[in-house]
Design a protein around this motif. Structure first.
Motif, short mmCIF file in Angstrom:
data_model
loop_
_atom_site.label_atom_id
_atom_site.label_comp_id
_atom_site.label_asym_id
_atom_site.label_seq_id
_atom_site.Cartn_x
_atom_site.Cartn_y
_atom_site.Cartn_z
N GLN A 71 49.00 36.43 35.68
CA GLN A 71 47.48 35.92 34.55
C GLN A 71 48.14 35.20 33.55
N SER A 82 39.36 38.17 28.17
CA SER A 82 39.47 38.71 28.87
C SER A 82 37.52 39.55 28.71
N PRO A 85 33.70 35.57 29.93
CA PRO A 85 34.04 35.18 31.04
C PRO A 85 34.12 34.02 31.14
N TYR A 88 38.15 32.58 31.68
CA TYR A 88 39.50 32.09 32.45
C TYR A 88 38.21 32.13 33.85
N LYS A 90 38.39 33.41 37.66
CA LYS A 90 39.04 34.94 39.09
C LYS A 90 39.96 34.81 39.71
N ASP A 92 40.56 36.22 42.51
CA ASP A 92 40.69 36.69 43.40
C ASP A 92 39.47 36.71 44.16
N GLY A 95 36.86 38.83 42.17
CA GLY A 95 37.21 39.24 40.71
C GLY A 95 37.41 39.89 39.85
N SER A 97 41.07 40.56 39.08
CA SER A 97 42.58 39.73 38.11
C SER A 97 41.48 38.72 37.42
N LYS A 98 42.20 37.80 36.79
CA LYS A 98 41.21 37.30 36.11
C LYS A 98 43.09 35.66 35.10
N ASP A 331 32.65 29.37 43.39
CA ASP A 331 32.33 29.93 41.92
C ASP A 331 32.53 30.00 40.67
N TRP A 332 33.81 29.28 40.76
CA TRP A 332 34.28 29.70 39.47
C TRP A 332 33.28 28.31 38.34
#
Length: 658
Positions: A71, A82, A85, A88, A90, A92, A95, A97-98, A331-332
């Motif tokens: 993290q 947190s 969006p 941060y 993702k 995994d 999503g 974990s961040k 996908d980020w």
């Protein structure tokens, strides 16, 4: 004569010995038959107890360090990250974990080593009880009386992390009460290069801020792609057009495949195909040499371009014991704007060729500039940590391009972590007394002195609470002294229902801290199919992201929510704060269905009047919904363009208050 005296002395000695024996025998006879005094063996150490506690500390520390590495140096990610969006990426595919961005909107959000040490210590305090279980597992062999609760301190070193658990207890071995001792501290050392990896991560971010390597690489890839329009012309009698959505997808694919090929020069990176001597003749040639017909001899190595363009100078200090890589996943997301463009389409300018020459040709001219922003993740790995099990430290930051050039000039340090409260620093006070007066809207009266305001003094890494404003000699104020080891610190005023205020101490004896009152309302979101007056509730499969920020750059006012809420019973999540005054905001709402954009509301200059909220309890956010849902990236780009440009939608779907 002498022989007679010697015989007398010998007799006296014998009589003395007999007398001592008689006294000892008498004492033994009359002494009560009690148990012998317990004398613990010298240096007695109950090794199973010590090993048990130390193992719990090691296991808990390892869990905390691994989580901290995943993290970006945080164990508890600040809510400013947190709950937002874009701040941060993702960690995994699901999503769960961040990974925080260490740089966001001009703010430095990298965690400090001191903050990391405090986080780890608090993590151990919070989590170790589940392992220790009050040492009940040792009850069969030991009588243990606990004298304190476990409390940890942590030091992050270059090659290891040290921890000391203070946990006082009396320990007696059952069956042999002579084996008794008091244990207080349990030190452990975790072999992990957390500090070294954090230092390398900081050096990489500093190198990016200074050199804009990734921004320049991104623009280079765009310039090298013949299908990516920057500046040029074509002899063609049809107007040239490009889809911004297609260009964005292309660039995402390019960065996805090419960023992992970047070598960080400070780290232990994958070697090239040949030695440096093979590449050297080709790297010495300049464009002028080629123009004059001077070419290097021999065939260039297959990876010459990577050798000359994919090695990033990430600072002077070497970290050859660490490996590092950079990744990006589509996908980020990626924000891309192009100028000029219309409804997501880029078009060339057409003109005929010179009439006197080649008048039958058509000329397409174009020049486009791009604003681009996308996040990347840096993954640092050490295969020796945790006794060969290895350790990963990962964090993220954005690549930012403005008009085809790297843009990181707004970088400034704004730490999110709370400064340290140090009693020895705070207790050394000046002789001068200062009067602090927070003022703001109180009831219906403006510019009033405010009671019950907590004020603190912050300087570098230290935070000193000063006190609370009270009625003093007919005035609401706080009269106090400042820490004498630091001048011109930052005064922070905090009061429930008000935006925190900060003022720098400049030596004036009376200091006013202007505070802005907040108005807290519950909120709801409704959607309007194709912008019609009809409104519908949010449905299953819908996701709503709301961002509300002040247009005043001097105010750090920002509010974010993502629906559905993680906890609909939490009152802090089901309400929205506005400034209780006439104020302008930047409001963005995005409506997604099954993860795809279908509408929203965008108003980058949303004026909200004081009177509009008075007597109201609920804010209703209205979102445009495209029906039927957009089927392609082009359609979705059209929806976003509509949200940005359609003045009718902007006025019709303003937030309402009930």
């Amino acid at each position: 004569m002498w022989g007679k005296k010697r015989g007398q002395i010998t007799l006296f000695i014998i009589l003395g010995i007999i007398l001592l024996l008689l006294i000892g025998l008498l004492l033994y006879i009359i002494q009560p038959k009690t148990q012998a005094a317990v004398v613990p063996p010298l240096g007695y150490q109950p090794k199973p107890v010590i090993a048990y506690v130390e193992q719990c500390v090691e296991q808990t520390m390892e869990r905390g360090i691994v989580l901290m590495g995943m993290q970006g140096g945080y164990l508890t990610i600040p809510s400013q990250i947190s709950q937002h969006p874009p701040a941060y990426v993702k960690g995994d595919p699901l999503g769960i974990s961040k990974v925080p961005l260490w740089y966001y909107e001009g703010r430095d959000r990298r965690p400090t080593l001191q903050g990391m040490q405090q986080d780890l210590a608090q993590f151990v305090d919070r989590e170790i009880g589940g392992c220790l279980q009050n040492l009940t597992a040792l009850n069969q062999s030991y009588a243990i009386r606990l004298l304190s609760v476990p409390s940890a301190s942590v030091i992050i070193g270059e090659e290891s992390v040290g921890a000391v658990l203070t946990y006082e207890m009396d320990v007696t071995e059952k069956g042999d009460q002579s084996k008794h001792t008091t244990l207080t501290e349990f030190p452990v050392t975790i072999p992990v290069k957390l500090k070294r990896m954090h230092d390398f991560a900081v050096q990489v971010l500093d190198a990016e801020n200074d050199g804009k390597f990734l921004e320049n690489m991104t623009v280079d890839f765009m310039a090298m792609d013949p299908d990516f329009p920057l500046t040029g012309f074509q002899l063609k009698c049809e107007r040239l057009t490009w889809s911004l959505a297609d260009l964005k997808k292309k660039l995402q694919t390019i960065m996805y495949y090419n960023l992992p090929r970047v070598r960080l020069a400070s780290s232990d990176y994958q070697p090239f195909l040949y030695s440096d001597d093979v590449y050297k003749p080709f790297t010495q040639f300049k464009l002028a040499d080629l123009e004059q017909g001077h070419y290097p001899k021999g065939n260039p190595p297959e990876d010459l371009y990577e050798y000359t363009h994919f090695v990033w100078n990430t600072g002077d200090k070497p970290y050859k014991d660490l490996t590092a890589s950079i990744v990006y996943f589509d996908d980020w997301g990626m924000d891309m704007k192009a100028r000029p463009s219309n409804n997501g389409v880029l078009k060339s300018n057409m003109g005929g060729g010179p009439k006197q020459f080649l008048h039958f040709l058509c000329l397409n001219l174009y020049h486009f500039t791009y604003d681009i922003r996308y996040p990347v993740e840096v993954i640092i790995y050490d295969n020796t940590s945790f006794q060969g099990k290895g350790f990963i430290f990962r964090y993220a930051f954005p690549v930012m391009i403005d008009h085809n050039e790297g843009m990181r000039d707004t970088f400034k340090a704004t730490q999110l972590l709370d400064p340290v409260q140090d009693a020895s620093f705070c207790e050394q006070q000046t002789n001068e007394v200062y009067t602090l007066i927070p003022k703001g809207l109180y009831g219906e009266l403006a510019n009033m002195a405010l009671p019950d305001v907590n004020i603190s003094y912050e300087c570098i890494k230290y935070l000193c609470p000063l006190g609370t404003t009270t009625l003093d000699q007919g005035k609401i104020e706080l009269r106090t002294t400042f820490p004498k080891q630091c001048q011109n610190g930052i005064l922070t005023a905090v009061k429930e229902g008000y935006l925190p205020a900060q003022v720098q101490a400049t030596g004036q004896r009376e200091i006013t801290l202007p505070m802005k009152k907040l108005k807290r309302l519950s909120f709801s979101v409704v959607k309007h199919p194709n912008g019609a007056a009809e409104q519908k509730a949010i449905e299953d499969g819908d996701t709503v992201i709301i961002s509300l920020t002040s247009k005043d750059p001097a105010l750090e006012f920002e509010w974010y929510r993502s629906l559905p809420l993680e906890d609909s019973q939490d009152p802090t999540l089901t309400s929205v704060d506005f400034l209780d005054e006439d104020h302008a905001y930047d409001l963005s709402i995005f409506l997604l269905k099954n993860g795809e954009i279908v509408g929203g509301y965008v108003n980058h200059n949303y004026p909200l009047g004081y009177a509009e909220m008075q007597g109201k309890s609920t804010a209703v956010f209205h979102a445009y919904e495209q029906v039927p849902a957009p089927a392609s990236d082009d359609d979705r780009a059209d929806v976003l363009t509509k949200l940005e440009t359609d003045q009718t939608v902007r006025e019709a779907l303003r937030p309402s208050f009930t």
